[in-house]
Design a protein around this motif. Structure first.
Motif, PDB file in Angstrom:
ATOM      1  N   LEU A 181     100.509 -46.073 -25.460  1.00 41.99           N
ATOM      2  CA  LEU A 181     101.336 -45.697 -24.497  1.00 41.99           C
ATOM      3  C   LEU A 181     102.463 -44.120 -24.998  1.00 41.99           C
ATOM      4  O   LEU A 181     102.510 -43.168 -24.628  1.00 41.99           O
ATOM      5  CB  LEU A 181     102.057 -45.796 -23.224  1.00 41.99           C
ATOM      6  CG  LEU A 181     102.387 -47.003 -22.254  1.00 41.99           C
ATOM      7  CD1 LEU A 181     102.750 -47.824 -21.398  1.00 41.99           C
ATOM      8  CD2 LEU A 181     100.666 -46.574 -21.828  1.00 41.99           C
ATOM      9  N   LEU A 184      99.940 -41.433 -26.796  1.00 51.09           N
ATOM     10  CA  LEU A 184      99.606 -40.477 -25.670  1.00 51.09           C
ATOM     11  C   LEU A 184     100.628 -40.383 -25.001  1.00 51.09           C
ATOM     12  O   LEU A 184     100.521 -38.120 -24.678  1.00 51.09           O
ATOM     13  CB  LEU A 184      99.257 -41.230 -24.664  1.00 51.09           C
ATOM     14  CG  LEU A 184      99.199 -40.963 -23.059  1.00 51.09           C
ATOM     15  CD1 LEU A 184      97.944 -39.388 -22.912  1.00 51.09           C
ATOM     16  CD2 LEU A 184      98.802 -41.422 -21.605  1.00 51.09           C
ATOM     17  N   LYS A 187     100.990 -36.916 -26.834  1.00 53.35           N
ATOM     18  CA  LYS A 187      99.747 -35.652 -26.766  1.00 53.35           C
ATOM     19  C   LYS A 187     100.333 -34.823 -25.620  1.00 53.35           C
ATOM     20  O   LYS A 187     100.052 -33.570 -25.521  1.00 53.35           O
ATOM     21  CB  LYS A 187      98.480 -36.120 -26.503  1.00 53.35           C
ATOM     22  CG  LYS A 187      98.252 -37.359 -28.188  1.00 53.35           C
ATOM     23  CD  LYS A 187      96.541 -37.513 -27.084  1.00 53.35           C
ATOM     24  CE  LYS A 187      95.771 -38.434 -28.607  1.00 53.35           C
ATOM     25  NZ  LYS A 187      94.736 -39.080 -28.534  1.00 53.35           N
ATOM     26  N   VAL A 188     100.446 -35.579 -24.684  1.00 52.05           N
ATOM     27  CA  VAL A 188     101.305 -35.034 -23.512  1.00 52.05           C
ATOM     28  C   VAL A 188     102.477 -33.805 -24.058  1.00 52.05           C
ATOM     29  O   VAL A 188     102.423 -32.838 -23.300  1.00 52.05           O
ATOM     30  CB  VAL A 188     101.821 -35.794 -22.618  1.00 52.05           C
ATOM     31  CG1 VAL A 188     102.401 -35.526 -21.782  1.00 52.05           C
ATOM     32  CG2 VAL A 188     100.390 -36.442 -22.235  1.00 52.05           C
ATOM     33  N   PHE A 299     102.798 -36.775 -18.189  1.00 45.94           N
ATOM     34  CA  PHE A 299     101.901 -38.370 -18.362  1.00 45.94           C
ATOM     35  C   PHE A 299     101.007 -39.260 -17.524  1.00 45.94           C
ATOM     36  O   PHE A 299     100.228 -39.792 -18.071  1.00 45.94           O
ATOM     37  CB  PHE A 299     102.949 -39.469 -18.738  1.00 45.94           C
ATOM     38  CG  PHE A 299     103.026 -40.367 -19.973  1.00 45.94           C
ATOM     39  CD1 PHE A 299     102.703 -40.221 -21.286  1.00 45.94           C
ATOM     40  CD2 PHE A 299     103.019 -41.110 -19.219  1.00 45.94           C
ATOM     41  CE1 PHE A 299     102.314 -41.685 -21.662  1.00 45.94           C
ATOM     42  CE2 PHE A 299     102.855 -42.603 -19.789  1.00 45.94           C
ATOM     43  CZ  PHE A 299     102.246 -42.655 -20.826  1.00 45.94           C
ATOM     44  N   ALA A 302      98.002 -37.741 -17.588  1.00 46.20           N
ATOM     45  CA  ALA A 302      96.788 -37.813 -18.188  1.00 46.20           C
ATOM     46  C   ALA A 302      97.111 -39.123 -18.901  1.00 46.20           C
ATOM     47  O   ALA A 302      95.613 -39.704 -19.715  1.00 46.20           O
ATOM     48  CB  ALA A 302      97.871 -37.566 -19.838  1.00 46.20           C
ATOM     49  N   LEU A 303      97.174 -40.595 -18.527  1.00 45.96           N
ATOM     50  CA  LEU A 303      97.230 -41.703 -18.068  1.00 45.96           C
ATOM     51  C   LEU A 303      95.190 -41.803 -17.878  1.00 45.96           C
ATOM     52  O   LEU A 303      94.873 -41.501 -16.395  1.00 45.96           O
ATOM     53  CB  LEU A 303      97.438 -42.441 -17.003  1.00 45.96           C
ATOM     54  CG  LEU A 303      99.138 -43.000 -17.946  1.00 45.96           C
ATOM     55  CD1 LEU A 303      99.466 -43.388 -16.546  1.00 45.96           C
ATOM     56  CD2 LEU A 303      99.120 -43.925 -18.847  1.00 45.96           C
TER      57      LEU A 303
END
Length: 305
Positions: A181, A184, A187-188, A299, A302-303
């Motif tokens: 997480l 990620l 990236k976000v 976020f 984007a999951l």
């Protein structure tokens, strides 16, 4: 006591406890979007579609869809005890895929400014500690632990021992947020910009610079509203803390014990004693709540489904 009475009392106890322990309210796998209190909750509540409200022990839980994901929006309540209690409560009553916390915090790292959003990689409980006695030779704690952050006067960190079904018990001074997480979130954050202004109470609040998003480092929590410059410097030096709050470390600990992925997003409403003249939480908590919610919603988008 006669055996028959014992059996009757045991049966009454089991009947009384069973609904509390067994009642599942929703079987859809969902992402918990957790906040601590009103302003953080309000920054997200209006965006939930198809809401269905529950009240458990007086706390609101709303299932629905947020940015394309099945969610449970909730308040943890302020304080580590409330946060631990309500985290376990939502895990027991719903099918939880992961926990995402959105909230405000006090800034500890001098490089950060009000409005910035920080996503720590790990969280510590800085008042899981021993209070030492004063002797002629200095502070003498009742016990010491290898790897502990250094003390602040008579307060000696002692960490927390945590186990789970999949991991042996061990002592932690900081506990990790879920690495996947956090990756990620990096990236976000790379493609996002935050506003320096927000409308609040009929007034426009603006910051002197555009807030930044920072992923990594350590956050710390305790049941304390910290607004002390000297202690802030200690937390930055000894714990390498970037932000502090009153809930996140407890949420991370309960999630770890239940082997549920968890991550925390915190936007600075104040500088925890580093403000030039007075604490700024009342002035900027709305802006910070909105900034954190903005990043959390990106976020969620984007999951993976």
């Amino acid at each position: 006591m006669p055996a028959m009475i014992v059996r009757i009392l045991s049966a009454i106890g089991l009947c009384a406890a069973t609904p509390v322990l067994a009642q599942k309210l929703d079987d859809t796998p969902r992402t918990v979007v957790m906040t601590a209190f009103g302003p953080e909750y309000a920054a997200l509540e209006g965006a939930v579609t198809g809401p269905h409200a529950y009240a458990i022990n007086g706390m609101p839980f709303v299932t629905g869809t947020l940015d394309g994901k099945a969610v449970i929006l909730m308040k943890s309540g302020v304080s580590e005890v409330n946060a631990a209690m309500t985290t376990q409560l939502v895990l027991d009553r719903f099918a939880v895929r992961r926990i995402v916390f959105s909230g405000i915090a006090g800034g500890v790292d001098p490089a950060l400014a009000i409005g910035d959003v920080v996503v720590p990689e790990d969280w510590g409980q800085y008042l899981e500690a021993s209070f030492a006695r004063k002797t002629a030779q200095g502070w003498q704690p009742p016990e010491t632990f290898a790897g502990a952050p250094r003390n602040w006067q008579f307060i000696f960190p002692r960490g927390t021992t945590v186990a789970s079904a999949e991991r042996r018990a061990r002592r932690f001074f900081t506990m990790p947020a879920d690495p996947a997480l956090v990756a990620l979130a990096r990236k976000v954050a790379a493609g996002m910009a935050l506003s320096a202004c927000v409308e609040a109470g009929g007034h426009r609040q603006c910051l002197p610079r555009a807030p930044q998003i920072s992923v990594g480092g350590t956050g710390v929590s305790a049941g304390v509203y910290a607004d002390n410059a000297e202690f802030r410097e200690y937390l930055f030096g000894a714990w390498h803390a970037r932000v502090l709050d009153m809930e996140s470390a407890a949420v991370i600990q309960v999630a770890y014990a239940n082997t549920v992925p968890a991550i925390v997003f915190r936007s600075l409403s104040d500088l925890a004693g580093g403000d030039a003249d007075a604490n700024r939480m009342d002035t900027f908590m709305q802006l910070a709540s909105v900034n954190s919610a903005h990043v959390v919603r990106a976020f969620l988008t984007a999951l993976p489904d």
